[in-house]
Design an enzyme around this catalytic site. Structure first.
Site, PDB file in Angstrom:
ATOM      1  N   ASN A   1     -41.864 -16.410  39.218  1.00 13.66           N
ATOM      2  CA  ASN A   1     -42.611 -15.157  39.207  1.00 13.66           C
ATOM      3  C   ASN A   1     -43.684 -15.137  40.299  1.00 13.66           C
ATOM      4  OD1 ASN A   1     -43.406 -12.582  38.231  1.00 13.66           O
ATOM      5  ND2 ASN A   1     -42.979 -13.222  36.125  1.00 13.66           N
TER       6      ASN A   1
ATOM      7  N   HIS B   1     -54.658 -37.418  47.432  1.00 14.53           N
ATOM      8  CA  HIS B   1     -55.647 -37.929  48.382  1.00 14.53           C
ATOM      9  C   HIS B   1     -56.346 -39.135  47.774  1.00 14.53           C
ATOM     10  CE1 HIS B   1     -55.235 -34.196  50.730  1.00 14.53           C
ATOM     11  NE2 HIS B   1     -55.207 -33.583  49.557  1.00 14.53           N
TER      12      HIS B   1
ATOM     13  N   GLY C   1     -47.779 -18.631  32.586  1.00 12.62           N
ATOM     14  CA  GLY C   1     -48.616 -18.279  33.728  1.00 12.62           C
ATOM     15  C   GLY C   1     -49.724 -19.278  33.980  1.00 12.62           C
TER      16      GLY C   1
ATOM     17  N   ALA D   1     -49.364 -21.335  28.821  1.00 11.20           N
ATOM     18  CA  ALA D   1     -50.120 -20.744  29.931  1.00 11.20           C
ATOM     19  C   ALA D   1     -51.431 -21.488  30.162  1.00 11.20           C
ATOM     20  CB  ALA D   1     -50.405 -19.273  29.636  1.00 11.20           C
TER      21      ALA D   1
END
Length: 226
Positions: A89, A119, A147, A165
């Protein structure tokens, strides 16, 4: 004497070793991917044929026919393999200095981030000096990321999982698990006694898109106890 050229190749980048994000070949590949992203995002829904051509050129050749909604950022593309019928999406970010694999029919909700880049944590001078490394991300088949889910490097998410989500996935998630939170934790396994298919009208097909693989039907009853 060690030369920096030994640490700035694409091969060094994808290997998981420490590398430096410089070098002409890496810059060329990154620039090409940036151009794909720019054109793809500018097109939006206006030219589906050209958008599909860009996705095919952008991703790994092992990718299948998938759907990616613009805008999308995929840093390199050649390191990302998205299988048949996967759905990505709006607003995805994939930093694929290491391989990223998304399985067939899996779905990523809006604004998901798959971040293979790492890192130095303790060595601030090395970090500020430009060193980084990457670890692969794998997402199985028939898995749904809600999401704003973030998946960090080195994580494998299994088949048929649901990630709630806003979750931040920092550790592996086994098959058939539902996980939520930051950091994400498994709260339960899939449970057949909760199947939503009981809410469908009688005779409604489970495979509305006709994309599920052939195979034996699942038996009734709970997958596992909670």
């Amino acid at each position: 004497m060690v030369t920096m050229e030994a640490y700035e190749s694409i091969e060094k980048m994808t290997s998981g070793d420490w590398y430096v994000a410089t070098g002409a070949e890496r810059e060329r590949v990154a620039q090409q991917a940036a151009m794909y992203a720019h054109e793809f995002n500018q097109l939006g829904p206006t030219d589906p044929k050209r958008s599909a051509e860009i996705v095919k050129a952008w991703l790994s050749p092992e990718s299948g026919q998938c759907t990616i909604k613009a805008p999308a950022i995929i840093e390199y593309g050649f390191n990302t393999t998205i299988a048949e019928h996967a759905f990505i999406n709006f607003g995805v970010t994939i930093l694929d200095i290491a391989p990223v694999t998304i399985g067939a029919r899996s779905m990523l909700g809006p604004n998901c981030s798959l971040l293979t880049a790492g890192h130095p944590v303790d060595d601030w001078q090395m970090r500020s000096g430009g060193w980084e490394n990457g670890s692969p991300i794998s997402i199985g088949q028939d898995t749904w990321l809600g999401g704003n889910v973030t998946v960090v490097g080195g994580v494998s998410i299994g088949d048929r999982c649901v990630i709630g989500a806003g979750a931040v996935v920092t550790k592996d998630i086994p098959d058939d698990c539902i996980a939520v939170g930051n950091p994400a934790r498994v709260i339960r396994k899939r449970d057949k006694s909760r199947y939503e298919r009981t809410q469908l009208p009688e005779g409604a097909p489970l495979d509305a898109f006709g994309i599920l693989p052939e195979g034996p039907k699942e038996s009734e009853g709970p997958e596992s106890s909670e």
